[in-house]
Scaffold this motif. Structure first.
Motif, mmCIF file in Angstrom:
data_model
loop_
_atom_site.group_PDB
_atom_site.id
_atom_site.type_symbol
_atom_site.label_atom_id
_atom_site.label_comp_id
_atom_site.label_asym_id
_atom_site.label_seq_id
_atom_site.Cartn_x
_atom_site.Cartn_y
_atom_site.Cartn_z
ATOM 1 N N ALA A 86 0.817 -1.217 0.000
ATOM 2 C CA ALA A 86 0.000 0.000 0.000
ATOM 3 C C ALA A 86 0.855 1.274 0.000
ATOM 4 N N GLU A 87 2.164 1.115 0.090
ATOM 5 C CA GLU A 87 3.060 2.280 0.113
ATOM 6 C C GLU A 87 3.115 2.940 -1.261
ATOM 7 N N GLY A 88 3.410 4.238 -1.247
ATOM 8 C CA GLY A 88 3.621 4.965 -2.489
ATOM 9 C C GLY A 88 2.358 5.284 -3.271
ATOM 10 N N LYS A 89 1.206 5.162 -2.660
ATOM 11 C CA LYS A 89 -0.066 5.407 -3.328
ATOM 12 C C LYS A 89 -0.820 6.601 -2.734
ATOM 13 N N GLY A 90 -0.202 7.298 -1.787
ATOM 14 C CA GLY A 90 -0.858 8.432 -1.143
ATOM 15 C C GLY A 90 -1.760 8.045 0.019
ATOM 16 N N ILE A 91 -1.813 6.771 0.346
ATOM 17 C CA ILE A 91 -2.696 6.301 1.423
ATOM 18 C C ILE A 91 -2.222 6.819 2.784
ATOM 19 N N GLY A 92 -0.926 6.743 3.040
ATOM 20 C CA GLY A 92 -0.396 7.232 4.310
ATOM 21 C C GLY A 92 -0.644 8.717 4.496
ATOM 22 N N LYS A 93 -0.425 9.488 3.447
ATOM 23 C CA LYS A 93 -0.657 10.937 3.525
ATOM 24 C C LYS A 93 -2.133 11.230 3.792
ATOM 25 N N THR A 94 -3.017 10.506 3.107
ATOM 26 C CA THR A 94 -4.453 10.716 3.310
ATOM 27 C C THR A 94 -4.857 10.366 4.741
ATOM 28 N N LEU A 95 -4.395 9.238 5.254
ATOM 29 C CA LEU A 95 -4.708 8.866 6.635
ATOM 30 C C LEU A 95 -4.188 9.910 7.615
ATOM 31 N N LEU A 96 -2.953 10.372 7.405
ATOM 32 C CA LEU A 96 -2.385 11.391 8.287
ATOM 33 C C LEU A 96 -3.196 12.680 8.206
ATOM 34 N N ASP A 97 -3.573 13.098 6.999
ATOM 35 C CA ASP A 97 -4.387 14.306 6.836
ATOM 36 C C ASP A 97 -5.717 14.177 7.569
ATOM 37 N N PHE A 126 9.323 11.650 4.915
ATOM 38 C CA PHE A 126 7.872 11.710 4.718
ATOM 39 C C PHE A 126 7.253 12.851 5.528
ATOM 40 N N TYR A 127 7.473 12.850 6.821
ATOM 41 C CA TYR A 127 6.849 13.869 7.670
ATOM 42 C C TYR A 127 7.410 15.257 7.388
ATOM 43 N N ARG A 128 8.693 15.366 7.212
ATOM 44 C CA ARG A 128 9.303 16.670 6.953
ATOM 45 C C ARG A 128 8.796 17.261 5.639
ATOM 46 N N HIS A 129 8.624 16.425 4.634
ATOM 47 C CA HIS A 129 8.091 16.867 3.343
ATOM 48 C C HIS A 129 6.674 17.434 3.507
ATOM 49 N N LEU A 130 5.931 16.923 4.467
ATOM 50 C CA LEU A 130 4.557 17.360 4.698
ATOM 51 C C LEU A 130 4.458 18.545 5.655
ATOM 52 N N GLY A 131 5.595 19.114 6.030
ATOM 53 C CA GLY A 131 5.577 20.328 6.845
ATOM 54 C C GLY A 131 5.819 20.150 8.326
ATOM 55 N N TRP A 132 6.044 18.917 8.771
ATOM 56 C CA TRP A 132 6.366 18.694 10.177
ATOM 57 C C TRP A 132 7.790 19.179 10.423
ATOM 58 N N ARG A 133 8.017 19.844 11.541
ATOM 59 C CA ARG A 133 9.319 20.441 11.865
ATOM 60 C C ARG A 133 9.905 19.830 13.135
ATOM 61 N N ALA A 134 11.219 19.616 13.097
ATOM 62 C CA ALA A 134 11.921 19.090 14.267
ATOM 63 C C ALA A 134 11.893 20.126 15.382
ATOM 64 N N THR A 135 11.679 19.657 16.600
ATOM 65 C CA THR A 135 11.657 20.544 17.766
ATOM 66 C C THR A 135 13.025 20.628 18.436
ATOM 67 N N ASP A 144 13.415 11.628 16.846
ATOM 68 C CA ASP A 144 13.152 13.075 16.817
ATOM 69 C C ASP A 144 11.692 13.343 17.146
ATOM 70 N N ILE A 145 11.437 14.404 17.883
ATOM 71 C CA ILE A 145 10.076 14.871 18.111
ATOM 72 C C ILE A 145 9.823 15.965 17.085
ATOM 73 N N LEU A 146 8.805 15.744 16.247
ATOM 74 C CA LEU A 146 8.417 16.705 15.228
ATOM 75 C C LEU A 146 7.089 17.319 15.639
ATOM 76 N N GLU A 147 6.846 18.546 15.170
ATOM 77 C CA GLU A 147 5.575 19.202 15.471
ATOM 78 C C GLU A 147 4.972 19.799 14.215
ATOM 79 N N LEU A 148 3.675 19.978 14.257
ATOM 80 C CA LEU A 148 2.927 20.628 13.192
ATOM 81 C C LEU A 148 1.973 21.599 13.858
ATOM 82 N N LEU A 149 2.073 22.860 13.486
ATOM 83 C CA LEU A 149 1.144 23.859 14.011
ATOM 84 C C LEU A 149 -0.073 23.873 13.091
ATOM 85 N N VAL A 150 -1.261 23.754 13.671
ATOM 86 C CA VAL A 150 -2.478 23.598 12.878
ATOM 87 C C VAL A 150 -3.482 24.713 13.158
#
Length: 151
Positions: A86-97, A126-135, A144-150
């Protein structure tokens, strides 16, 4: 693609989630390893039931191929897991969104997650590409602990 559907997780999904986690390409955990961490079918199911562990699952032709769960009390993305096919099909990004949107609706302005600190591991980019930033913080496993401001 075959019949791909997304839906909110239900308590009966917990057993399949545990099995799937042991079949992932990276960061796989067997049922025994999860149990040693206090994560069992009963505890996972209870978390879904009481809202402490909201989540979404993806199914292709009725087979669960991935999921994403968050912590309804802290705003942490607890787990995102996909079967290798199921990788590489956008499924992970959709679930995360979907999970990000759910936690945002719950009032969270900052979400966080633990992610491999090794750039060779897929989740690192993956996460960094989607805008998550290292704290600059790391958890007890050295991730690493990453964060996303929403807001």
């Amino acid at each position: 693609m075959a019949d791909l559907k997304y839906r909110p997780a239900i308590p009966a999904d917990a057993g399949d989630c545990i099995v799937l986690r042991g079949q992932t390409r990276e960061n796989a955990f067997s049922a025994a390893e999860l149990a040693a961490l206090g994560i069992t079918e009963a505890s996972w199911s209870a978390g879904i039931r009481d809202g402490a562990l909201p989540g979404y699952v993806a199914c292709i032709d009725g087979e669960m191929v991935g999921y994403c769960f968050g912590d309804g009390e802290s705003g942490e993305i607890a787990v995102l897991a996909l079967l290798p096919h199921a990788e590489g099909k956008g499924i992970g990004k959709t679930l995360l969104d979907m999970m990000v949107a759910h936690l945002r609706q719950q009032g969270f302005e900052r979400l966080f997650l633990a992610c491999a600190s090794d750039p060779k591991v897929r989740s690192y980019g993956f996460y960094r590409h989607l805008g998550w930033r290292a704290t600059g913080e790391r958890d007890e496993a050295g991730d690493d602990i990453l964060e996303l401001l929403v807001v």
